[in-house]
Design a protein around this motif. Structure first.
Motif, PDB file in Angstrom:
ATOM      1  N   TYR A 213       0.728  -1.416  -0.313  1.00 16.05           N
ATOM      2  CA  TYR A 213      -0.369  -0.045   0.146  1.00 16.05           C
ATOM      3  C   TYR A 213       0.802   1.123  -0.153  1.00 16.05           C
ATOM      4  O   TYR A 213       1.721   1.135   0.513  1.00 16.05           O
ATOM      5  N   ARG A 214       0.562   2.179  -0.829  1.00 14.05           N
ATOM      6  CA  ARG A 214       1.292   3.205  -0.931  1.00 14.05           C
ATOM      7  C   ARG A 214       0.677   4.426   0.158  1.00 14.05           C
ATOM      8  O   ARG A 214      -0.360   4.741   0.702  1.00 14.05           O
ATOM      9  N   VAL A 215       1.685   5.466   0.554  1.00 17.32           N
ATOM     10  CA  VAL A 215       1.608   6.331   2.385  1.00 17.32           C
ATOM     11  C   VAL A 215       2.350   7.736   1.179  1.00 17.32           C
ATOM     12  O   VAL A 215       3.616   7.786   1.105  1.00 17.32           O
ATOM     13  N   THR A 216       1.438   8.457   0.644  1.00 16.10           N
ATOM     14  CA  THR A 216       1.810   9.327  -0.205  1.00 16.10           C
ATOM     15  C   THR A 216       1.419  11.009   1.466  1.00 16.10           C
ATOM     16  O   THR A 216       0.555  11.014   1.883  1.00 16.10           O
ATOM     17  N   ARG A 217       2.478  11.426   0.884  1.00 14.23           N
ATOM     18  CA  ARG A 217       2.532  12.690   2.327  1.00 14.23           C
ATOM     19  C   ARG A 217       1.731  13.969   1.478  1.00 14.23           C
ATOM     20  O   ARG A 217       1.875  14.143  -0.735  1.00 14.23           O
ATOM     21  N   LYS A 218       1.176  14.697   2.405  1.00 13.49           N
ATOM     22  CA  LYS A 218      -0.162  15.855   1.606  1.00 13.49           C
ATOM     23  C   LYS A 218       1.105  16.902   1.413  1.00 13.49           C
ATOM     24  O   LYS A 218       1.474  16.943   2.286  1.00 13.49           O
ATOM     25  N   HIS A 219       0.645  18.446   0.961  1.00 14.44           N
ATOM     26  CA  HIS A 219       1.501  19.558   1.054  1.00 14.44           C
ATOM     27  C   HIS A 219       0.797  20.065   1.743  1.00 14.44           C
ATOM     28  O   HIS A 219       1.871  20.752   2.858  1.00 14.44           O
ATOM     29  N   PRO A 232      -6.810   9.651   5.025  1.00 12.00           N
ATOM     30  CA  PRO A 232      -5.845  10.730   5.305  1.00 12.00           C
ATOM     31  C   PRO A 232      -5.657  10.332   6.974  1.00 12.00           C
ATOM     32  O   PRO A 232      -6.640   9.903   8.094  1.00 12.00           O
ATOM     33  N   CYS A 233      -4.120  10.250   7.173  1.00 11.76           N
ATOM     34  CA  CYS A 233      -3.464  10.198   8.526  1.00 11.76           C
ATOM     35  C   CYS A 233      -2.835  11.388   8.620  1.00 11.76           C
ATOM     36  O   CYS A 233      -1.999  11.565   7.586  1.00 11.76           O
ATOM     37  N   ALA A 234      -3.293  11.922  10.504  1.00 17.22           N
ATOM     38  CA  ALA A 234      -2.119  12.809  10.027  1.00 17.22           C
ATOM     39  C   ALA A 234      -0.072  12.738  10.389  1.00 17.22           C
ATOM     40  O   ALA A 234       0.745  13.378  10.134  1.00 17.22           O
ATOM     41  N   THR A 235      -0.421  11.507  11.032  1.00 18.14           N
ATOM     42  CA  THR A 235       1.627  10.627  11.155  1.00 18.14           C
ATOM     43  C   THR A 235       1.254   9.433  10.027  1.00 18.14           C
ATOM     44  O   THR A 235       0.130   8.772   9.900  1.00 18.14           O
ATOM     45  N   LEU A 236       2.607   9.065   9.838  1.00 15.53           N
ATOM     46  CA  LEU A 236       2.823   7.833  10.111  1.00 15.53           C
ATOM     47  C   LEU A 236       2.705   6.938  11.282  1.00 15.53           C
ATOM     48  O   LEU A 236       1.876   5.702  10.491  1.00 15.53           O
ATOM     49  N   HIS A 237       2.499   7.236  12.233  1.00 16.66           N
ATOM     50  CA  HIS A 237       2.039   6.199  13.425  1.00 16.66           C
ATOM     51  C   HIS A 237       0.492   6.007  13.302  1.00 16.66           C
ATOM     52  O   HIS A 237      -0.020   4.820  13.318  1.00 16.66           O
ATOM     53  N   ASP A 238      -0.189   7.165  12.721  1.00 18.76           N
ATOM     54  CA  ASP A 238      -1.786   6.837  12.920  1.00 18.76           C
ATOM     55  C   ASP A 238      -1.963   5.807  11.757  1.00 18.76           C
ATOM     56  O   ASP A 238      -2.603   5.367  11.569  1.00 18.76           O
ATOM     57  N   VAL A 239      -1.522   5.655  10.532  1.00 17.82           N
ATOM     58  CA  VAL A 239      -1.411   4.812   9.272  1.00 17.82           C
ATOM     59  C   VAL A 239      -1.214   3.237   9.907  1.00 17.82           C
ATOM     60  O   VAL A 239      -1.746   2.462   9.529  1.00 17.82           O
TER      61      VAL A 239
END
Length: 374
Positions: A213-219, A232-239
């Motif tokens: 699964y790809r996890v993309t950074r938001k601008h 949407p996830c605020a941090t990678l921990h939330d992912v």
């Protein structure tokens, strides 16, 4: 890709105010309850109060305003306020109205360097805000440049990554999950383009099945899981937490414990033979702390034996004649009644029986009888 590093809470600027806040951006659907610390002119967010590493930070240098949130909400007791920073708004919920006023006062005072007069605070609380403003004005002057600061104050502690993050490729991630199947079946790794991340999972269905699964950074900050309906996830921990919760714990993060040596060892080269050998450093045992001297107790004197009869008589005689006996002498035992001993009989007299001597009356009677007959 270079990892982001951060300092621990003990290495952050002085904390002016802290407490639990529910944080939610306009685009976020769910609010998160985080332990929030106002250190300097930055808000640091922790998952729990005792955590040493923060998960997010928010710079207040670009703050525009901080106002109450009077929007309709099912929770009538909620003390909400909105923080406006540049191009985004962040909603917070404080545990009480008084805590909301304090948060607004501290945030505004630190960002604008003066205490607002529109807050409903007590005189003592206003005085604390004024002291905070003075401390914040002096803080930039007290910062020592990194060039002359001891390196121990700026040691990188932990990367902003979950514990299941492994810097491996797609193929190596599958091999690692296959090898460590008993420890977990999900890991986070860097993406192929270098600007994103990926989650690799392994499950068994008539054989190993791998998914990525790809996890993309938001601008504007944060991340989202790139699926049909982006999450949407605020941090990678939330992912990672989202994937664990949505699969009811079927997906388990892969955590590999690091091993450490039990002894200090080094490789030594023999100059003559050229052979290499592993040597262990001798452990120096620190000197033991001397024990405290024990308190010596005085031996209990044994009671003096009772004097014999002869000793008692001798001591009494000395006391009567002004001898060495005195009042401090050992008390004498009472004299026992002495029974007079009988005179010893000679052995021969004891063996033969001696007839008793005649009494005078019998002797006179015998003498009279003899005279009559004559």
């Amino acid at each position: 890709m270079e990892k982001r590093i951060r300092r621990q809470r003990c290495q952050l600027p002085s904390c002016y105010y802290e407490g639990y806040l529910q944080k939610r951006s306009i685009k976020d659907k769910v609010a998160r309850k985080l332990w929030t610390c106002l250190c300097g002119n930055t808000l640091f967010f922790f998952n729990e109060m005792r955590d040493a590493d923060y998960i997010e930070k928010l710079d207040l240098s670009g703050m525009i305003s901080v106002t109450d949130d009077n929007s309709q909400d099912h929770n009538l007791d909620a003390a909400r306020f909105i923080l406006r920073i540049k191009d985004r708004n962040i909603k917070f919920t404080a545990p009480s109205a008084e805590a909301r006023e304090l948060w607004k006062g501290y945030i505004y005072s630190v960002a604008k360097l003066f205490v607002p007069s529109s807050l409903n605070l007590l005189p003592g609380q206003v005085q604390m805000l004024k002291q905070t403003v003075e401390l914040e004005k002096q803080r930039p002057k007290n910062i020592i440049p990194p060039a002359v600061t001891s390196c121990s104050h700026y040691v990188s502690v932990q990367a902003d990554m979950p514990a299941c993050y492994h810097s491996v490729s797609r193929v190596d991630a599958e091999l690692l999950l296959e090898k460590e199947a008993e420890r977990g079946n999900m890991l986070l790794r860097p993406g192929r383009d270098g600007n994103s991340f990926a989650v690799t999972t392994r499950q068994d269905l008539y054989g190993p099945v791998f998914r990525h699964y790809r996890v993309t950074r938001k601008h504007e900050g944060g991340f989202f899981i790139d699926v049909d309906n982006p999450v949407p996830c605020a941090t990678l921990h939330d992912v990672i937490n989202y994937l664990v919760e949505k699969t009811n714990g079927v997906l388990i993060p892969l955590l590999i414990e690091q091993t450490y040596e039990d002894h200090i060892s080094y490789i030594l080269s023999d100059v003559e033979s050229g052979e290499m050998s592993v040597q262990q450093a001798l452990s120096i045992v620190p000197p033991s702390v001397p024990l405290k001297p024990a308190v010596l107790r005085k031996p209990t004197p044994e009671p003096a034996p009772a004097p014999t009869v002869e000793e008692s008589l001798c001591l009494n005689d000395m006391k009567d004649t002004g001898g060495p006996a005195n009042s401090s002498a050992v008390p004498l035992a009472p004299l026992e009644k002495i029974t007079p001993r009988k005179a010893l009989m000679p052995p021969i007299a004891a063996l033969r029986k001696i007839p008793p001597a005649p009494s005078p009356r019998n002797k006179i009677r015998k003498m009279g009888t003899h005279s009559d007959t004559t």
